[in-house]
Design a protein around this motif. Structure first.
Motif, PDB file in Angstrom:
ATOM      1  N   ALA A 130       0.822  -1.440   0.013  1.00 25.22           N
ATOM      2  CA  ALA A 130       0.010  -0.011  -0.067  1.00 25.22           C
ATOM      3  C   ALA A 130       1.009   1.335   0.194  1.00 25.22           C
ATOM      4  N   GLU A 131       1.932   1.118   0.864  1.00 31.18           N
ATOM      5  CA  GLU A 131       2.957   2.284   0.965  1.00 31.18           C
ATOM      6  C   GLU A 131       3.459   2.734  -0.341  1.00 31.18           C
ATOM      7  N   ALA A 132       3.891   1.586  -1.124  1.00 34.99           N
ATOM      8  CA  ALA A 132       4.524   1.688  -2.600  1.00 34.99           C
ATOM      9  C   ALA A 132       3.778   2.352  -3.657  1.00 34.99           C
ATOM     10  N   GLU A 133       2.363   1.677  -3.453  1.00 35.09           N
ATOM     11  CA  GLU A 133       1.288   2.141  -4.209  1.00 35.09           C
ATOM     12  C   GLU A 133       1.046   3.765  -4.247  1.00 35.09           C
ATOM     13  N   ARG A 134       1.214   4.261  -3.089  1.00 30.63           N
ATOM     14  CA  ARG A 134       0.873   5.679  -2.655  1.00 30.63           C
ATOM     15  C   ARG A 134       2.186   6.434  -3.392  1.00 30.63           C
ATOM     16  N   ILE A 135       3.528   5.993  -3.084  1.00 28.22           N
ATOM     17  CA  ILE A 135       4.544   6.370  -3.776  1.00 28.22           C
ATOM     18  C   ILE A 135       4.598   6.941  -5.375  1.00 28.22           C
ATOM     19  N   ILE A 136       4.293   5.775  -5.877  1.00 27.16           N
ATOM     20  CA  ILE A 136       4.013   5.557  -7.339  1.00 27.16           C
ATOM     21  C   ILE A 136       2.772   6.702  -7.818  1.00 27.16           C
ATOM     22  N   ALA A 137       1.723   6.532  -7.109  1.00 28.73           N
ATOM     23  CA  ALA A 137       0.742   7.428  -7.505  1.00 28.73           C
ATOM     24  C   ALA A 137       0.695   8.685  -7.498  1.00 28.73           C
ATOM     25  N   ALA A 138       1.860   9.361  -6.409  1.00 26.84           N
ATOM     26  CA  ALA A 138       2.215  10.471  -6.372  1.00 26.84           C
ATOM     27  C   ALA A 138       3.186  11.225  -7.362  1.00 26.84           C
ATOM     28  N   LEU A 139       3.430  10.462  -8.582  1.00 30.10           N
ATOM     29  CA  LEU A 139       4.694  10.779  -9.356  1.00 30.10           C
ATOM     30  C   LEU A 139       3.664  11.832 -10.141  1.00 30.10           C
ATOM     31  N   PRO A 140       4.523  12.898 -10.680  1.00 22.81           N
ATOM     32  CA  PRO A 140       3.895  13.975 -11.647  1.00 22.81           C
ATOM     33  C   PRO A 140       3.590  13.514 -13.012  1.00 22.81           C
ATOM     34  N   LYS A 141       2.902  14.137 -13.635  1.00 20.55           N
ATOM     35  CA  LYS A 141       2.470  14.016 -15.012  1.00 20.55           C
ATOM     36  C   LYS A 141       3.778  14.115 -15.921  1.00 20.55           C
ATOM     37  N   MET A 142       4.153  12.961 -16.713  1.00 22.65           N
ATOM     38  CA  MET A 142       5.330  12.622 -17.638  1.00 22.65           C
ATOM     39  C   MET A 142       5.209  13.312 -18.931  1.00 22.65           C
ATOM     40  N   ILE A 143       6.120  13.608 -19.686  1.00 18.51           N
ATOM     41  CA  ILE A 143       6.087  13.607 -21.252  1.00 18.51           C
ATOM     42  C   ILE A 143       6.063  12.667 -21.746  1.00 18.51           C
ATOM     43  N   PRO A 144       4.953  11.845 -22.455  1.00 15.38           N
ATOM     44  CA  PRO A 144       4.838  10.367 -22.839  1.00 15.38           C
ATOM     45  C   PRO A 144       6.081  10.026 -23.723  1.00 15.38           C
ATOM     46  N   GLY A 145       6.151   8.760 -23.744  1.00 16.41           N
ATOM     47  CA  GLY A 145       7.038   8.274 -24.637  1.00 16.41           C
ATOM     48  C   GLY A 145       6.380   8.097 -26.178  1.00 16.41           C
ATOM     49  N   LYS A 146       7.066   8.023 -26.935  1.00 16.60           N
ATOM     50  CA  LYS A 146       6.542   7.912 -28.479  1.00 16.60           C
ATOM     51  C   LYS A 146       7.340   6.777 -29.083  1.00 16.60           C
ATOM     52  N   GLN A 147       6.537   6.141 -30.154  1.00 20.46           N
ATOM     53  CA  GLN A 147       6.943   5.237 -30.936  1.00 20.46           C
ATOM     54  C   GLN A 147       6.499   5.883 -32.624  1.00 20.46           C
TER      55      GLN A 147
END
Length: 227
Positions: free
Chosen positions: A192-209
């Motif tokens: 649960a703590e690991a999920e909270r940490i990742i969910a708090a990440l900021p919005k990224m510039i998405p990858g492209k293909q």
């Protein structure tokens, strides 16, 4: 000789003849060993009678291998006429038109719905790494800074003495948002703590293909160690 002495001489001759005959018979009498008794030889060995010798069955001769008859090939004359088609390919000359490359249709493979981070052409960019020389190295450094900043060891995990590693997989989606979080760890409190940490990440510039934004999967561990 007187007539009274003739019978005595005759009896004497008859008796003598009988005795000589008996003596001859006694000298000629022979005995033979039993057919089942061993016969002693002069060198201290004994010869067994024929019916006491064990019978040894001779080994059977090997069976002959079957002879394989080679197939008979029948040669048939080729009487069918085959018409050959010749293609007349003209040699290119100075006036031969060359087809433009743009006119050739190229079939593009459809993009996969989810690509791994190392398999995408343009990797996602962490906010603040847009001008970095190595955006992927900057991405990793910013991610570790984020974890150290928001990390909080759960009090319930401390009281129970819970430690271990939580494996986290998440997706940086086409719009840059974080989603698809999956976790595997030793206890649900640490997950649960690991999920909270990742969910708090900021919005990224998405990858492209091929210049198109795609969903990119990222996998990382988060270690929980009591000190």
């Amino acid at each position: 000789m007187s007539k009274a002495a003739q019978p005595s001489s005759l009896y004497f001759v008859l008796a003598l003849t009988v005795l000589l005959g008996l003596a001859y018979m006694a000298l000629q009498w022979k005995t033979y060993p039993s057919a089942r008794a061993p016969i002693a030889l002069g060198d201290g060995t004994a010869l067994l009678p024929y019916d006491s010798v064990p019978f040894i069955k001779p080994p059977e001769p090997p069976k002959p291998k079957p002879v394989l008859t080679p197939p008979v090939l029948e040669i048939v004359e080729d009487t069918e006429e085959v018409t050959e088609t010749l293609f007349d390919v003209p040699e290119p000359g100075p006036d031969t038109a060359i087809m433009a490359v743009d006119s050739v249709a190229v079939a593009e493979e459809p993009l996969e719905d989810l690509l791994p981070l190392l398999g995408v052409e343009e990797k996602p960019v962490f906010p603040g790494c847009e001008q970095a020389t190595d955006t992927y190295a900057c991405f990793q450094e910013k991610l570790q800074q984020h974890i150290r900043k928001v990390f909080q060891y759960p009090e319930s995990a401390k009281s129970m003495g819970l430690e271990g590693r939580v494996s986290v997989q998440f997706t940086i989606q086409k719009d840059g948002q974080i989603g698809g979080i999956r976790l595997r760890g030793p206890h649900e409190v640490l997950e649960a703590e690991a999920e909270r940490i990742i969910a708090a990440l900021p919005k990224m510039i998405p990858g492209k293909q091929r210049g198109i934004p795609v969903n990119v999967a990222f996998v990382m561990p988060i270690h929980f160690v009591l000190r």
